[in-house]
Design a protein around this motif. Sequence first.
Motif, mmCIF file in Angstrom:
data_model
loop_
_atom_site.group_PDB
_atom_site.id
_atom_site.type_symbol
_atom_site.label_atom_id
_atom_site.label_comp_id
_atom_site.label_asym_id
_atom_site.label_seq_id
_atom_site.Cartn_x
_atom_site.Cartn_y
_atom_site.Cartn_z
ATOM 1 N N VAL A 160 -5.932 51.400 -25.850
ATOM 2 C CA VAL A 160 -5.151 51.082 -27.044
ATOM 3 C C VAL A 160 -3.893 50.305 -26.678
ATOM 4 O O VAL A 160 -3.533 49.310 -27.336
ATOM 5 N N MET A 161 -3.211 50.733 -25.623
ATOM 6 C CA MET A 161 -1.985 50.046 -25.224
ATOM 7 C C MET A 161 -2.257 48.621 -24.761
ATOM 8 O O MET A 161 -1.389 47.749 -24.898
ATOM 9 N N ALA A 162 -3.441 48.363 -24.228
ATOM 10 C CA ALA A 162 -3.777 47.004 -23.797
ATOM 11 C C ALA A 162 -3.832 46.033 -24.966
ATOM 12 O O ALA A 162 -3.666 44.824 -24.779
ATOM 13 N N ALA A 200 0.698 43.743 -19.540
ATOM 14 C CA ALA A 200 0.741 44.846 -18.577
ATOM 15 C C ALA A 200 -0.627 45.161 -17.986
ATOM 16 O O ALA A 200 -0.711 45.904 -16.997
ATOM 17 N N TYR A 201 -1.686 44.607 -18.559
ATOM 18 C CA TYR A 201 -3.038 44.899 -18.088
ATOM 19 C C TYR A 201 -3.759 43.628 -17.636
ATOM 20 O O TYR A 201 -4.988 43.583 -17.618
ATOM 21 N N GLY A 202 -2.964 42.610 -17.275
ATOM 22 C CA GLY A 202 -3.555 41.363 -16.789
ATOM 23 C C GLY A 202 -4.231 40.544 -17.859
ATOM 24 O O GLY A 202 -5.133 39.754 -17.566
ATOM 25 N N LEU A 203 -3.816 40.719 -19.105
ATOM 26 C CA LEU A 203 -4.418 40.002 -20.231
ATOM 27 C C LEU A 203 -3.370 39.183 -20.965
ATOM 28 O O LEU A 203 -3.327 39.154 -22.203
ATOM 29 N N GLY A 204 -2.512 38.521 -20.208
ATOM 30 C CA GLY A 204 -1.417 37.772 -20.812
ATOM 31 C C GLY A 204 -1.867 36.708 -21.786
ATOM 32 O O GLY A 204 -1.154 36.397 -22.750
ATOM 33 N N ASP A 205 -3.069 36.138 -21.580
ATOM 34 C CA ASP A 205 -3.545 35.099 -22.493
ATOM 35 C C ASP A 205 -3.852 35.645 -23.883
ATOM 36 O O ASP A 205 -3.956 34.871 -24.841
ATOM 37 N N GLY A 257 -1.466 45.009 -32.555
ATOM 38 C CA GLY A 257 -2.433 45.789 -31.809
ATOM 39 C C GLY A 257 -2.933 47.000 -32.579
ATOM 40 O O GLY A 257 -2.530 47.250 -33.724
ATOM 41 N N ALA A 258 -3.796 47.758 -31.944
ATOM 42 C CA ALA A 258 -4.393 48.936 -32.581
ATOM 43 C C ALA A 258 -3.334 50.009 -32.816
ATOM 44 O O ALA A 258 -2.424 50.199 -32.009
ATOM 45 N N SER A 259 -3.482 50.739 -33.903
ATOM 46 C CA SER A 259 -2.523 51.768 -34.292
ATOM 47 C C SER A 259 -2.840 53.094 -33.598
ATOM 48 O O SER A 259 -3.908 53.252 -32.989
#
Length: 350
Positions: free
Chosen positions: A241-243, A249-254, A262-264
């Motif tokens: 969820v945090m991603a 923070a999870y290597g998904l900057g793009d 994001g998800a609630s």
Amino acid sequence: MSDSAARGETEPPSNAEATALARAALREVGRVIVGQDHMVERTLVALVAKGHCLLEGVPGVAKTLAVSTLATVTGGTFNRIQFTPDLVPSDIVGTRIFHPSSERFDTELGPVFANFVLADEINRAPAKVQSSLLEVMAEKQVSLGGHTHALPEPFIVIATQNPIESEGVYPLPEAQRDRFLMKVTVPHPRGHEEMEILRRMSTDPPRAERVLDPVTLSELQAHAEQVQLHQLVADYIVRLVMATREPEAYGLGDLRRVIEIGASPRATLGLAASARALAVIRGRDYVLPDDIRYLARDVMAHRLVLTFDALADGFTTGHVIDRVLGAVAPPHVIWEDPPAGDSDTLVPQR
């Protein structure tokens, strides 16, 4: 005879009994619904997890039939509400009516007072009608004339919508979509399933038999809440969820230019609840990371809001969830029996 049996009380089902009940319900629905195993299983998962379900698919793919069949199998009361542009909230939740003969107002409860409520083509009604379900779905109650009326237990709203309509429809707002535990995409049947539909449904279609009742279903729901969710698996849910909120923070900057919101926290709770229900159906009293990955699209995708640029480039929320699942590593869990004399709880290890 035990004291509980002497008093006419029933013991809660064991894990094997709960699994047998859930699978019996799936088999009975399968006697009527050809194929669509994904939709049928997800709807039962939502029911056992005490959540609501949104079914999206083109006309004629058995969305309404699946819901009515599940209601028959589980033995609950069932009301179907056809959403149209001329509906008003009182058509759904009820209203207060003045009777001149008695010179007082009486409360007339609406069709949401049932165990199963089918909101058929929910996106054909305007926002004021859709929003009348917010309290119903979140608090499972209706407030009328200063009084609160509790809905029957168990209670589930299953809504359908047609994705190909663009005129005369009102897309569900983010707050409304977030109330649904899962959004399930219902595809066309495959070739061999189409042939079976023709064979089975063209003459004297089968009818489902009841295999559960509301009391047993409530016990099944209570059993699912006791399924073990280890800290490693809970941490995996939170990281997924945090991603969607902090992709860098999870290597998904793009994905920062793709995800607007994001998800609630409902996604976090929903993943845990639906995974517990799925574990029961699959015969386990513990949740595995694979359960989370298996349900992630249905629980998380509809809670994401994409940027305008992402939509223009053809991105979908499903693509985002697939990227997140690929970037966030699940824990490696080994379930082992504890040493003799210790607790009989299975111990997951990294």
